[in-house]
Design a protein around this motif. Structure first.
Motif, short mmCIF file in Angstrom:
data_model
loop_
_atom_site.label_atom_id
_atom_site.label_comp_id
_atom_site.label_asym_id
_atom_site.label_seq_id
_atom_site.Cartn_x
_atom_site.Cartn_y
_atom_site.Cartn_z
N ALA A 50 13.54 44.45 -49.18
CA ALA A 50 14.56 44.54 -48.15
C ALA A 50 15.80 45.26 -48.65
CB ALA A 50 14.92 43.14 -47.65
N SER A 51 16.19 44.99 -49.89
CA SER A 51 17.39 45.63 -50.43
C SER A 51 17.16 47.11 -50.71
CB SER A 51 17.84 44.91 -51.71
OG SER A 51 16.82 44.93 -52.69
N GLN A 52 15.95 47.48 -51.12
CA GLN A 52 15.64 48.90 -51.33
C GLN A 52 15.69 49.67 -50.01
OE1 GLN A 52 11.84 48.61 -53.30
NE2 GLN A 52 12.74 48.70 -55.35
N LYS A 53 15.17 49.04 -48.96
CA LYS A 53 15.19 49.67 -47.64
C LYS A 53 16.63 49.80 -47.14
CE LYS A 53 12.44 49.73 -43.43
NZ LYS A 53 11.27 49.13 -42.73
N ALA A 54 17.44 48.78 -47.39
CA ALA A 54 18.84 48.83 -46.98
C ALA A 54 19.57 49.96 -47.71
CB ALA A 54 19.51 47.49 -47.27
N MET A 55 19.26 50.16 -48.98
CA MET A 55 19.88 51.24 -49.74
C MET A 55 19.56 52.60 -49.12
SD MET A 55 19.18 53.82 -52.09
CE MET A 55 17.56 53.35 -52.67
N ILE A 56 18.28 52.81 -48.75
CA ILE A 56 17.89 54.08 -48.12
C ILE A 56 18.58 54.23 -46.77
CG2 ILE A 56 15.95 55.40 -47.20
CD1 ILE A 56 14.15 54.02 -49.24
N LEU A 57 18.66 53.14 -46.01
CA LEU A 57 19.30 53.19 -44.70
C LEU A 57 20.78 53.57 -44.82
CD1 LEU A 57 17.75 50.06 -42.97
CD2 LEU A 57 17.57 52.41 -42.15
N ALA A 58 21.44 53.07 -45.85
CA ALA A 58 22.86 53.40 -46.03
C ALA A 58 23.06 54.89 -46.26
CB ALA A 58 23.44 52.59 -47.19
N LEU A 59 22.12 55.52 -46.95
CA LEU A 59 22.20 56.97 -47.17
C LEU A 59 21.79 57.76 -45.93
CD1 LEU A 59 20.69 57.25 -50.78
CD2 LEU A 59 23.09 57.56 -50.14
N ALA A 60 20.78 57.26 -45.23
CA ALA A 60 20.22 58.00 -44.10
C ALA A 60 20.90 57.69 -42.77
CB ALA A 60 18.72 57.71 -43.98
N GLU A 61 21.83 56.74 -42.76
CA GLU A 61 22.44 56.29 -41.50
C GLU A 61 23.00 57.42 -40.65
OE1 GLU A 61 25.54 52.87 -39.87
OE2 GLU A 61 25.67 53.56 -41.96
N PRO A 62 23.76 58.38 -41.20
CA PRO A 62 24.30 59.45 -40.33
C PRO A 62 23.20 60.26 -39.66
CG PRO A 62 25.46 59.39 -42.44
CD PRO A 62 24.27 58.49 -42.58
N LEU A 63 22.11 60.51 -40.36
CA LEU A 63 21.02 61.29 -39.79
C LEU A 63 20.26 60.49 -38.73
CD1 LEU A 63 19.75 64.11 -40.16
CD2 LEU A 63 18.12 63.09 -41.75
#
Length: 249
Positions: free
Chosen positions: A140-153
């Protein structure tokens, strides 16, 4: 269009930021700082980067740049290719997504084919009905990390471009320390590198920036994260706040 051109195949449509560009057989469509799709305000982008043209009835996407790469995937994210400088790929799907980064900015364009060479018939699933092709297990934390980077896109409407956050900005978005964020980033990049995802390792100078943009490109193309996952970001922020509140003063 001449009879000879008509025999080469039907037209395709390139969709970028809500603007559509029809491309007909016999034409060469160019993407770059100059060309049919001109992105003039990014000096990191090649003057001519991608071309699309039809050869013997088959549409081809070519990387005519010298440094930048592009991630190419079908609409379902099941087939993914890394288009390096000098390479070219056939556009065989009804919908093809092309994602690339120039500097800190990531771009997405979608190519629609009127008469695709490949027609989807069956999508294999596991017992729970989830696609298992290219599946990468993430915490869950790894996915959250990716989401934080990809959020604008993920949050932008339609295709177009997005500025990716720095590691410090993404860590702040999650309520994490920068050390924790970088540790998660290392773990995910190592995991994807081991299964053969290219571009997640590099030289010491460019590594920090390049791996972030490459990770986002792959995550979006492979559907590791989608817009539906964005609420997980707020869950992670709540968890981080609760953990901080429980710390002794």
């Amino acid at each position: 269009m001449t009879p000879a051109e008509a025999e080469d195949g039907a037209e395709i449509i390139v969709d970028f930021a809500g603007e559509q560009f029809p491309v007909r057989p016999g034409e060469v469509f160019t993407v770059g700082r100059e060309g049919d799709l001109a992105i003039e305000d990014n000096l990191f982008l090649h003057r001519h980067f991608l071309t699309i043209h039809c050869v013997d009835g088959l549409w081809l996407l070519a990387n005519v740049g010298s440094r930048l790469t592009a991630t190419v995937t079908d609409s379902g994210g099941r087939v993914q290719a890394w288009l390096a400088p000098g390479a070219r790929l056939p556009l065989v799907f009804e919908t093809t997504t092309v994602i690339f980064s120039a500097g800190p900015t990531t771009y997405e364009l979608i190519i629609h084919a009127a008469e695709p060479a490949f027609q989807e018939t069956v999508r294999f699933s596991d017992d729970a009905g989830q696609s298992t092709i290219g599946e990468v297990p993430l915490t869950a934390s790894q996915k959250a990390m990716i989401l934080a980077l990809a959020e604008p896109l993920l949050r932008r409407e339609g295709t177009g471009m997005s500025e990716l956050p720095t590691s410090a900005q993404a860590a702040q978005r999650l309520g994490w320390s920068l050390t924790r964020f970088n540790r998660k980033l290392d773990n995910v990049c190592d995991k994807l590198d081991r299964i053969g995802v290219p571009g997640l390792r590099g030289g010491a100078r460019a590594y920090a920036t390049n791996r972030r943009v490459r990770l986002v490109e792959h995550a979006i193309a492979a559907r590791l994260v989608t817009r539906d996952d964005l609420p997980l970001l707020d869950d992670e922020v709540t968890n981080a706040d609760e953990a901080a509140a429980d710390e002794p003063i």
